[in-house]
Design a protein around this motif. Structure first.
Motif, PDB file in Angstrom:
ATOM      1  N   TRP A 133      -6.646  -1.539   9.169  1.00  0.00           N
ATOM      2  CA  TRP A 133      -5.724  -0.928   8.206  1.00  0.00           C
ATOM      3  C   TRP A 133      -6.447   0.010   7.248  1.00  0.00           C
ATOM      4  O   TRP A 133      -5.883   1.014   6.804  1.00  0.00           O
ATOM      5  CB  TRP A 133      -4.951  -2.014   7.451  1.00  0.00           C
ATOM      6  N   ALA A 134      -7.710  -0.287   6.951  1.00  0.00           N
ATOM      7  CA  ALA A 134      -8.494   0.643   6.138  1.00  0.00           C
ATOM      8  C   ALA A 134      -8.646   1.966   6.876  1.00  0.00           C
ATOM      9  O   ALA A 134      -8.556   3.048   6.277  1.00  0.00           O
ATOM     10  CB  ALA A 134      -9.859   0.041   5.816  1.00  0.00           C
ATOM     11  N   LYS A 264       2.960  -2.486   5.078  1.00  0.00           N
ATOM     12  CA  LYS A 264       1.523  -2.622   4.841  1.00  0.00           C
ATOM     13  C   LYS A 264       0.982  -1.402   4.109  1.00  0.00           C
ATOM     14  O   LYS A 264       0.186  -1.537   3.164  1.00  0.00           O
ATOM     15  CB  LYS A 264       0.802  -2.812   6.172  1.00  0.00           C
ATOM     16  N   LEU A 265       1.386  -0.207   4.526  1.00  0.00           N
ATOM     17  CA  LEU A 265       0.895   0.998   3.877  1.00  0.00           C
ATOM     18  C   LEU A 265       1.404   1.087   2.433  1.00  0.00           C
ATOM     19  O   LEU A 265       0.673   1.524   1.535  1.00  0.00           O
ATOM     20  CB  LEU A 265       1.308   2.231   4.668  1.00  0.00           C
ATOM     21  N   ALA A 266       2.630   0.661   2.196  1.00  0.00           N
ATOM     22  CA  ALA A 266       3.166   0.675   0.830  1.00  0.00           C
ATOM     23  C   ALA A 266       2.331  -0.207  -0.082  1.00  0.00           C
ATOM     24  O   ALA A 266       2.079   0.145  -1.246  1.00  0.00           O
ATOM     25  CB  ALA A 266       4.621   0.222   0.834  1.00  0.00           C
ATOM     26  N   ALA A 267       1.896  -1.358   0.428  1.00  0.00           N
ATOM     27  CA  ALA A 267       1.052  -2.257  -0.358  1.00  0.00           C
ATOM     28  C   ALA A 267      -0.300  -1.629  -0.675  1.00  0.00           C
ATOM     29  O   ALA A 267      -0.977  -2.038  -1.620  1.00  0.00           O
ATOM     30  CB  ALA A 267       0.854  -3.570   0.391  1.00  0.00           C
ATOM     31  N   MET A 268      -0.680  -0.616   0.118  1.00  0.00           N
ATOM     32  CA  MET A 268      -1.934   0.105  -0.099  1.00  0.00           C
ATOM     33  C   MET A 268      -1.716   1.393  -0.878  1.00  0.00           C
ATOM     34  O   MET A 268      -2.634   2.192  -1.044  1.00  0.00           O
ATOM     35  CB  MET A 268      -2.587   0.407   1.256  1.00  0.00           C
ATOM     36  N   GLY A 269      -0.482   1.606  -1.336  1.00  0.00           N
ATOM     37  CA  GLY A 269      -0.167   2.793  -2.120  1.00  0.00           C
ATOM     38  C   GLY A 269       0.048   4.046  -1.292  1.00  0.00           C
ATOM     39  O   GLY A 269      -0.072   5.159  -1.802  1.00  0.00           O
TER      40      GLY A 269
END
Length: 278
Positions: A133-134, A264-269
């Motif tokens: 995910w990174a 998941k991407l939303a949680a990463m901004g």
């Protein structure tokens, strides 16, 4: 040459990606103690048929199955068979792909069989998945391929060391371009290599499969006599995660995630691209 896709072609890849997501859901449920890896392959074949898709693994370079089932110290490309019976405490990487109207998708995940897994195995899978995910978070127009490698390796290197002493970032295998073929340029390393340079620039229509493979020991591997099954040299257990991603004008689209990677991407901004099939 990097193949750049049109929005219409990306939409077809998204269709294929949702088939892969369905394979993952069905095989995760079927990966229980007592099941054979051939049982999982049968499940995958059924899902592909139900969706009117084709397998991009079956027959690829002579590969004899629909999915790869890699148990414990097997890193990738394990061949499903009736002899490999899953046991309580095993971990298994299930790698699957599908084709819709000539367009490909490819993804993998690590599943826990039964219960009672050592904390370091749970952490190994978490670190591998989060490093993927990174890498996905670095998939944006204007970045270079090396930015994905930096993000993946950087995440892994920042994690506390396991009881075994280190995480091995598998060296001989990595991510790849995907589209009208399953494996295309460019090859994506899961670590930074000065010999490779910065790599191509990411632009809308660029599609890449990101797939870190991490062991509890060595980064070195060897292949069995079947010319497919890849094991760690020191037989330490490993984890493997993968998603196929498209660069769009609106942001990254995780083609093989049920929600396109939105949560998941939303949680990463990060804002994921709209789903072209919605």
């Amino acid at each position: 040459m990097v193949e750049i896709k049109t929005p219409q072609q990306i939409a077809k890849m998204r269709e294929a990606g949702l088939v892969v997501a369905a394979i993952h859901a069905a095989t995760r449920e079927a990966a229980v103690p007592g099941a054979t890896t051939k049982d999982l392959d049968d499940v995958a074949r059924k899902v592909i048929a139900e969706h009117g898709a084709k397998s991009n693994f079956l027959g690829y370079g002579g590969f004899p199955a629909t999915i790869c089932t890699s148990v414990n110290e097997v890193v990738v490309h394990g061949i499903p068979d009736t002899k490999t019976v899953l046991k309580d405490g095993d971990i298994i990487s299930i790698d699957a792909g599908a084709i819709i109207d000539g367009w490909h998708a490819d993804a993998a995940f690590t599943a826990f069989v039964g219960s009672g897994h050592a904390p370091e195995l749970i952490e190994l899978s978490r670190v591998t998945e989060e490093s993927m995910w990174a890498g996905i978070a670095a998939v944006k127009s204007g970045n270079r391929l090396v930015d994905l490698s930096k993000a993946i390796e950087g995440y892994i290197r920042r994690q506390p060391r396991p009881a075994s002493g280190k995480y091995g970032i598998i060296e001989d295998y990595g991510g790849h371009g995907i589209g009208s073929e399953m494996h295309m340029d460019p090859h994506l390393l899961n670590y930074v290599s000065r010999k490779r340079g910065k790599g191509p620039k990411l632009v809308p229509g660029f599609c890449i499969a990101i797939e870190p493979m991490v062991s509890l020991g060595t980064a070195k591997t060897h292949v069995l006599e079947d010319d497919w099954t890849v094991l760690t040299d020191d037989l330490t257990w490993s984890s493997h995660w993968e998603h196929s991603i498209a660069v769009t004008e609106e942001g990254p689209l995780v083609l093989t995630a049920p929600d396109g990677g939105r949560a998941k991407l939303a949680a990463m901004g990060i804002t994921a691209a709209p789903d072209p099939l919605a």
